[in-house]
Design an enzyme around this catalytic site. Structure first.
Site, mmCIF file in Angstrom:
data_model
loop_
_atom_site.group_PDB
_atom_site.id
_atom_site.type_symbol
_atom_site.label_atom_id
_atom_site.label_comp_id
_atom_site.label_asym_id
_atom_site.label_seq_id
_atom_site.Cartn_x
_atom_site.Cartn_y
_atom_site.Cartn_z
ATOM 1 N N SER A 134 123.544 37.038 75.928
ATOM 2 C CA SER A 134 124.019 36.095 74.912
ATOM 3 C C SER A 134 123.142 34.652 75.477
ATOM 4 O O SER A 134 122.368 34.799 76.663
ATOM 5 C CB SER A 134 125.501 35.768 75.715
ATOM 6 O OG SER A 134 125.936 34.408 75.087
ATOM 7 N N TYR A 147 130.912 34.078 82.212
ATOM 8 C CA TYR A 147 130.198 34.958 80.995
ATOM 9 C C TYR A 147 128.995 34.841 81.166
ATOM 10 O O TYR A 147 128.103 35.717 80.900
ATOM 11 C CB TYR A 147 130.774 34.702 79.974
ATOM 12 C CG TYR A 147 129.933 35.133 78.579
ATOM 13 C CD1 TYR A 147 131.171 36.270 78.229
ATOM 14 C CD2 TYR A 147 129.359 33.863 78.222
ATOM 15 C CE1 TYR A 147 130.799 37.080 76.892
ATOM 16 C CE2 TYR A 147 128.795 35.404 76.583
ATOM 17 C CZ TYR A 147 129.701 36.334 76.580
ATOM 18 O OH TYR A 147 128.631 37.445 75.519
HETATM 19 P P1 NAP Z 1 134.343 42.160 69.413
HETATM 20 O O1 NAP Z 1 134.719 41.512 68.496
HETATM 21 O O2 NAP Z 1 135.719 40.796 70.641
HETATM 22 O O3 NAP Z 1 134.429 43.404 70.926
HETATM 23 C C1 NAP Z 1 134.084 43.186 71.396
HETATM 24 C C2 NAP Z 1 134.279 45.562 71.722
HETATM 25 O O4 NAP Z 1 133.989 45.814 72.956
HETATM 26 C C3 NAP Z 1 135.496 45.720 70.957
HETATM 27 O O5 NAP Z 1 134.915 47.361 70.355
HETATM 28 C C4 NAP Z 1 136.027 46.263 72.603
HETATM 29 O O6 NAP Z 1 136.165 47.381 72.163
HETATM 30 C C5 NAP Z 1 135.332 47.090 73.610
HETATM 31 N N1 NAP Z 1 135.966 46.794 74.494
HETATM 32 C C6 NAP Z 1 136.330 45.336 75.158
HETATM 33 N N2 NAP Z 1 137.039 45.632 76.024
HETATM 34 C C7 NAP Z 1 136.509 46.943 76.123
HETATM 35 C C8 NAP Z 1 137.253 47.602 77.412
HETATM 36 N N3 NAP Z 1 137.688 47.245 77.949
HETATM 37 N N4 NAP Z 1 136.613 48.968 77.381
HETATM 38 C C9 NAP Z 1 135.736 49.422 76.522
HETATM 39 N N5 NAP Z 1 135.138 48.687 74.910
HETATM 40 C C10 NAP Z 1 135.530 47.438 75.455
HETATM 41 O O7 NAP Z 1 132.977 41.060 70.766
HETATM 42 P P2 NAP Z 1 131.751 41.419 69.598
HETATM 43 O O8 NAP Z 1 131.466 39.627 69.180
HETATM 44 O O9 NAP Z 1 131.245 41.650 68.826
HETATM 45 O O10 NAP Z 1 130.290 41.338 71.374
HETATM 46 C C11 NAP Z 1 130.133 42.513 71.174
HETATM 47 C C12 NAP Z 1 129.299 42.284 72.636
HETATM 48 O O11 NAP Z 1 128.307 41.261 72.102
HETATM 49 C C13 NAP Z 1 129.908 41.698 73.627
HETATM 50 O O12 NAP Z 1 129.058 42.069 75.002
HETATM 51 C C14 NAP Z 1 129.684 39.839 73.409
HETATM 52 O O13 NAP Z 1 130.130 39.176 74.793
HETATM 53 C C15 NAP Z 1 128.429 40.125 73.191
HETATM 54 N N6 NAP Z 1 127.932 38.954 72.354
HETATM 55 C C16 NAP Z 1 128.864 37.750 71.555
HETATM 56 C C17 NAP Z 1 128.283 37.490 70.816
HETATM 57 C C18 NAP Z 1 129.761 36.401 69.999
HETATM 58 O O14 NAP Z 1 129.825 35.686 69.669
HETATM 59 N N7 NAP Z 1 130.495 37.322 68.943
HETATM 60 C C19 NAP Z 1 127.871 36.184 71.458
HETATM 61 C C20 NAP Z 1 127.004 36.086 72.153
HETATM 62 C C21 NAP Z 1 126.903 37.947 72.607
HETATM 63 P P3 NAP Z 1 138.273 47.959 72.530
HETATM 64 O O15 NAP Z 1 139.099 46.886 72.115
HETATM 65 O O16 NAP Z 1 138.801 48.683 71.057
HETATM 66 O O17 NAP Z 1 138.564 48.807 73.504
#
Ligand code: NAP
Length: 233
Positions: A134, A147
């Site tokens: 991030s 984070y």
């Molecule tokens: P999201 O919509 O909340 O999805 C998160 C994913 O991670 C889901 O598939 C969830 O699946 C899985 N996950 C969460 N907790 C878990 C656990 N305990 N065990 C296994 N899987 C787990 O988030 P996203 O925005 O797609 O984020 C994906 C990645 O991008 C993350 O690493 C996040 O930090 C990074 N990121 C996101 C943003 C943003 O603005 N969205 C920006 C920078 C970086 P389940 O709930 O089914 O387990």
């Protein structure tokens, strides 16, 4: 290709994007019904999909969970360590158990999944590992300290892994993202009120990751940063 956190958000978009290009998928997350629903819709379009329900916030069970995917689908050519949680709270008062949960999920599980996948990649003569970080790794935002720390650590992890595994033909890339409009912003551990319409779309990220995966193996992109045109929101 194996992707963690494929049940929604960025991981789900990446899975659909790669499937449309003919890749076989190994998908991991906790939400088994979401994974099964995605698998059955992609299988109807001819994609080979294997899924595993694994809770990456618990250190035990990760090795076995990844092994089931490897047994079913073989060693992946590409691993995307995408699963993770957002978390906001002041460093001064955040509970220790929250810190330990976040470190396990956003950092330690990446090591564990990577260790489970590396022997097969080495045996195959190479592969690509993409770790999703991030913009908060490099820039301080109030309440995002824990984070940001986990994501900054991922960058250091990626750089070290890249030099350790280069001789095995394994390339490692960090993808650093600004805000992406996903369900992360609706989760209970995130308290932020940003303009969702100004954020990147998960399909933008999927496009960039597919581009990385399509590069020739002689080339390694160390870090790809993708930000909303409006900047940090
Ligand atoms: P999201 O919509 O909340 O999805 C998160 C994913 O991670 C889901 O598939 C969830 O699946 C899985 N996950 C969460 N907790 C878990 C656990 N305990 N065990 C296994 N899987 C787990 O988030 P996203 O925005 O797609 O984020 C994906 C990645 O991008 C993350 O690493 C996040 O930090 C990074 N990121 C996101 C943003 C943003 O603005 N969205 C920006 C920078 C970086 P389940 O709930 O089914 O387990």
């Amino acid at each position: 290709m194996l992707i963690t956190g494929a049940s929604r958000g960025i991981g789900a978009a990446v899975a659909r994007h790669f499937a449309a290009q003919g890749w076989a998928l190994q998908l991991l997350a906790r939400d088994g019904s979401a994974l099964e629903a995605m698998a059955s819709s992609l299988q109807q379009q001819g994609t080979v999909v294997h899924v595993a329900m694994v809770d990456l916030s618990r250190a035990d069970g990760i090795q076995a969970g990844v092994e089931t995917l490897l047994t079913a689908g073989g060693s992946p050519g590409v691993l995307i360590n995408n699963a993770g949680a957002g978390y906001t709270a002041p460093l001064a008062t955040m509970p220790l158990e929250d810190w330990q949960w976040l470190v396990q999920l956003n950092m330690t599980s990446v090591l564990q999944v990577t260790q489970a996948v590396l022997p097969g990649m080495r045996a195959a003569g190479g592969g690509l590992i993409i770790n999703i970080s991030s913009h908060a790794a490099d820039q301080a935002f109030p309440n995002w300290g824990a984070y940001g720390m986990t994501k900054a650590a991922l960058g250091a992890f990626s750089r070290s892994l890249a030099v350790e595994e280069a001789a095995q033909g394994i390339r490692v890339t960090t993808v650093s993202l600004g805000a992406v409009n996903t369900p992360l912003w609706d989760t209970a551990t995130v308290h932020a009120d940003l303009d969702r319409h100004a954020m990147l779309d998960p399909t933008d990220v999927a496009d960039a990751i597919l581009h990385l995966a399509e590069q020739p193996s002689r080339q390694r992109i160390e870090n790809l940063t993708l930000l909303p045109a409006a900047g940090a929101l």
